[in-house]
Write a protein that holds these residues in place. Structure first.
Motif, PDB file in Angstrom:
ATOM      1  N   TYR A  24      25.815  42.873  71.513  1.00  0.00           N
ATOM      2  CA  TYR A  24      26.779  43.561  72.376  1.00  0.00           C
ATOM      3  C   TYR A  24      26.431  43.273  73.834  1.00  0.00           C
ATOM      4  N   ARG A  25      27.478  43.109  74.640  1.00  0.00           N
ATOM      5  CA  ARG A  25      27.289  42.906  76.071  1.00  0.00           C
ATOM      6  C   ARG A  25      28.117  43.908  76.843  1.00  0.00           C
ATOM      7  N   SER A  26      27.548  44.401  77.920  1.00  0.00           N
ATOM      8  CA  SER A  26      28.245  45.362  78.771  1.00  0.00           C
ATOM      9  C   SER A  26      29.387  44.676  79.510  1.00  0.00           C
ATOM     10  N   MET A  27      30.571  45.328  79.486  1.00  0.00           N
ATOM     11  CA  MET A  27      31.765  44.750  80.092  1.00  0.00           C
ATOM     12  C   MET A  27      32.439  45.776  81.004  1.00  0.00           C
ATOM     13  N   PRO A  28      33.170  45.317  82.041  1.00  0.00           N
ATOM     14  CA  PRO A  28      33.956  46.252  82.848  1.00  0.00           C
ATOM     15  C   PRO A  28      34.981  46.983  81.994  1.00  0.00           C
ATOM     16  N   ALA A  29      35.238  48.237  82.315  1.00  0.00           N
ATOM     17  CA  ALA A  29      36.173  49.048  81.543  1.00  0.00           C
ATOM     18  C   ALA A  29      37.604  48.745  81.971  1.00  0.00           C
ATOM     19  N   LYS A  30      38.170  47.715  81.383  1.00  0.00           N
ATOM     20  CA  LYS A  30      39.554  47.343  81.641  1.00  0.00           C
ATOM     21  C   LYS A  30      40.006  46.396  80.532  1.00  0.00           C
ATOM     22  N   THR A  31      41.296  46.254  80.365  1.00  0.00           N
ATOM     23  CA  THR A  31      41.807  45.327  79.366  1.00  0.00           C
ATOM     24  C   THR A  31      41.435  43.905  79.753  1.00  0.00           C
ATOM     25  N   ALA A  32      40.873  43.176  78.790  1.00  0.00           N
ATOM     26  CA  ALA A  32      40.415  41.815  79.063  1.00  0.00           C
ATOM     27  C   ALA A  32      40.991  40.856  78.032  1.00  0.00           C
ATOM     28  N   ALA A  33      41.381  39.673  78.488  1.00  0.00           N
ATOM     29  CA  ALA A  33      41.816  38.619  77.579  1.00  0.00           C
ATOM     30  C   ALA A  33      40.592  37.890  77.057  1.00  0.00           C
ATOM     31  N   VAL A  34      40.447  37.872  75.733  1.00  0.00           N
ATOM     32  CA  VAL A  34      39.357  37.126  75.097  1.00  0.00           C
ATOM     33  C   VAL A  34      39.943  35.843  74.534  1.00  0.00           C
ATOM     34  N   LYS A  35      39.419  34.705  74.975  1.00  0.00           N
ATOM     35  CA  LYS A  35      39.933  33.399  74.537  1.00  0.00           C
ATOM     36  C   LYS A  35      38.826  32.640  73.815  1.00  0.00           C
ATOM     37  N   VAL A  36      39.180  32.100  72.651  1.00  0.00           N
ATOM     38  CA  VAL A  36      38.224  31.334  71.846  1.00  0.00           C
ATOM     39  C   VAL A  36      38.767  29.926  71.681  1.00  0.00           C
ATOM     40  N   THR A  37      37.953  28.937  72.047  1.00  0.00           N
ATOM     41  CA  THR A  37      38.362  27.534  72.012  1.00  0.00           C
ATOM     42  C   THR A  37      37.430  26.747  71.113  1.00  0.00           C
ATOM     43  N   GLY A  38      38.022  26.004  70.171  1.00  0.00           N
ATOM     44  CA  GLY A  38      37.238  25.137  69.304  1.00  0.00           C
ATOM     45  C   GLY A  38      37.334  23.701  69.753  1.00  0.00           C
ATOM     46  N   GLY A  39      36.865  22.796  68.911  1.00  0.00           N
ATOM     47  CA  GLY A  39      36.881  21.383  69.276  1.00  0.00           C
ATOM     48  C   GLY A  39      38.225  20.728  69.098  1.00  0.00           C
ATOM     49  N   SER A  40      39.126  21.366  68.358  1.00  0.00           N
ATOM     50  CA  SER A  40      40.456  20.803  68.137  1.00  0.00           C
ATOM     51  C   SER A  40      41.464  21.925  68.061  1.00  0.00           C
ATOM     52  N   GLY A  41      42.721  21.597  68.307  1.00  0.00           N
ATOM     53  CA  GLY A  41      43.772  22.601  68.219  1.00  0.00           C
ATOM     54  C   GLY A  41      43.824  23.485  69.447  1.00  0.00           C
ATOM     55  N   SER A  42      44.760  24.426  69.416  1.00  0.00           N
ATOM     56  CA  SER A  42      44.972  25.323  70.548  1.00  0.00           C
ATOM     57  C   SER A  42      43.992  26.483  70.502  1.00  0.00           C
ATOM     58  N   PRO A  43      43.597  27.012  71.665  1.00  0.00           N
ATOM     59  CA  PRO A  43      42.721  28.180  71.669  1.00  0.00           C
ATOM     60  C   PRO A  43      43.459  29.410  71.159  1.00  0.00           C
ATOM     61  N   ALA A  44      42.710  30.394  70.705  1.00  0.00           N
ATOM     62  CA  ALA A  44      43.275  31.675  70.285  1.00  0.00           C
ATOM     63  C   ALA A  44      42.906  32.717  71.327  1.00  0.00           C
ATOM     64  N   THR A  45      43.862  33.590  71.633  1.00  0.00           N
ATOM     65  CA  THR A  45      43.647  34.594  72.678  1.00  0.00           C
ATOM     66  C   THR A  45      44.110  35.954  72.179  1.00  0.00           C
ATOM     67  N   THR A  46      43.378  36.989  72.534  1.00  0.00           N
ATOM     68  CA  THR A  46      43.805  38.354  72.268  1.00  0.00           C
ATOM     69  C   THR A  46      43.402  39.235  73.439  1.00  0.00           C
ATOM     70  N   LYS A  47      44.199  40.271  73.699  1.00  0.00           N
ATOM     71  CA  LYS A  47      43.872  41.221  74.756  1.00  0.00           C
ATOM     72  C   LYS A  47      43.139  42.408  74.143  1.00  0.00           C
ATOM     73  N   VAL A  48      41.993  42.743  74.719  1.00  0.00           N
ATOM     74  CA  VAL A  48      41.134  43.784  74.175  1.00  0.00           C
ATOM     75  C   VAL A  48      41.099  44.955  75.155  1.00  0.00           C
ATOM     76  N   PRO A  49      41.490  46.163  74.712  1.00  0.00           N
ATOM     77  CA  PRO A  49      41.471  47.335  75.604  1.00  0.00           C
ATOM     78  C   PRO A  49      40.059  47.895  75.740  1.00  0.00           C
ATOM     79  N   LEU A  50      39.307  47.376  76.680  1.00  0.00           N
ATOM     80  CA  LEU A  50      37.918  47.777  76.864  1.00  0.00           C
ATOM     81  C   LEU A  50      37.852  49.051  77.697  1.00  0.00           C
ATOM     82  N   THR A  51      38.245  50.166  77.088  1.00  0.00           N
ATOM     83  CA  THR A  51      38.181  51.437  77.786  1.00  0.00           C
ATOM     84  C   THR A  51      36.737  51.890  77.920  1.00  0.00           C
ATOM     85  N   ALA A  52      36.474  52.729  78.905  1.00  0.00           N
ATOM     86  CA  ALA A  52      35.109  53.202  79.146  1.00  0.00           C
ATOM     87  C   ALA A  52      34.567  53.893  77.903  1.00  0.00           C
ATOM     88  N   GLY A  53      33.372  53.509  77.484  1.00  0.00           N
ATOM     89  CA  GLY A  53      32.733  54.113  76.333  1.00  0.00           C
ATOM     90  C   GLY A  53      33.055  53.462  75.009  1.00  0.00           C
TER      91      GLY A  53
END
Length: 278
Positions: free
Chosen positions: A173-202
């Protein structure tokens, strides 16, 4: 595990019928902990998963035909030691498990027991889902469970989160700012996948990187903060796994309810919710 059969029937709740509001309002009793079960091995067929009190022969919970990408709701358990065992789908309960591991549940703590790795090297791994995070911050970790993209790069909120994350690896686990963040995952081929994560405080989250029907698929799991709140009953998506789900008979939900009722846990209300819509 040569006898494992590929099957699409999954003993989990359909994601389209649940929302993130499926969390219980009450805090966990100090004597209780939580465990959820997951199948995160892409090339491993569906399995039956058993949960026992350590040393007991009668299971407290049985989940049948668990497919890749499926996660159970958290189950509330008293403190103590438990055994999780996997058998080939439809194998006799008396047959030797192909995998098993023990998990010691502490009061107020939460755990995920996941089948991870490739088919020939699958193992059950116990993950601690409770974390202490600074006040006003959120927590985030990533599980790399994609075999099609065995190495990925991850960014969160526009910043690098993990580079060269390999298949079956799990970040802390890593500490993150408390706000909605786009998480993007990129592999060696194809398009990256992205999701928005509601990183609310706590809050703390786990992003699971999966092989989807076309390209990568991301699951956003709501975990729990140590001593703060009861874990959510499920996840926002992916409860049914990624294999096709054909026929499910009328006794399916009755068996589910009976299994979950024995735990007095979080899953029973979710089973009832799903059953009303069948």
């Amino acid at each position: 595990m040569n006898s494992l059969r590929r099957t699409g029937a999954v003993f989990f709740l359909g994601a389209g019928l649940l929302t993130a509001s499926a969390a219980p309002a009450a805090l966990a009793a100090p004597a209780d902990g939580y465990v959820r079960l997951a199948h995160l091995s892409p090339d491993t067929p569906a399995v039956d998963v058993y949960l026992y009190s350590l040393g007991k022969k009668t299971p407290r919970l049985v989940l049948r035909h668990v497919a890749y990408g499926a996660l159970s709701p958290y189950q509330r358990l008293g403190t103590g030691a438990y055994t999780v065992a996997m058998r080939p789908a439809d194998a006799a309960a008396s047959s030797p498990p192909v995998l098993s591991t023990d998990v010691r549940v502490a009061g107020g703590q939460a755990y995920t027991v996941a089948g991870v790795g490739p088919y020939k090297g699958i193992k059950l791994q116990v993950l601690e889902d409770s974390a202490s995070i600074p006040t006003g911050r959120a927590g985030l970790r990533v599980i790399e469970a994609s075999l099609k993209e065995p190495t990925v790069d991850v960014t969160a909120g526009g910043n690098s989160f993990a580079k060269g994350l390999r298949f079956a690896a799990i970040t802390p686990y890593r500490s993150m700012p408390a706000k909605t963040a786009a998480v993007k995952v990129t592999g060696g081929s194809g398009s990256p996948a992205t999701t928005k994560v509601p990183l609310t405080a706590g809050s703390i989250h786990t992003i699971v990187v999966l092989d989807g029907p076309s390209g990568l698929k991301l699951l956003d799991l709501s975990d729990t903060v140590r001593g703060k709140a009861t874990p959510r009953g499920g996840v926002d998506t992916g409860l049914g796994g990624l294999a096709p789900s054909p026929h499910q008979d009328s006794g399916f939900w009755a068996v589910a309810a009976a299994a979950l009722a024995g735990l007095g846990g979080l899953g029973l209300g979710l089973v009832r919710l799903r059953r009303r819509r069948v």
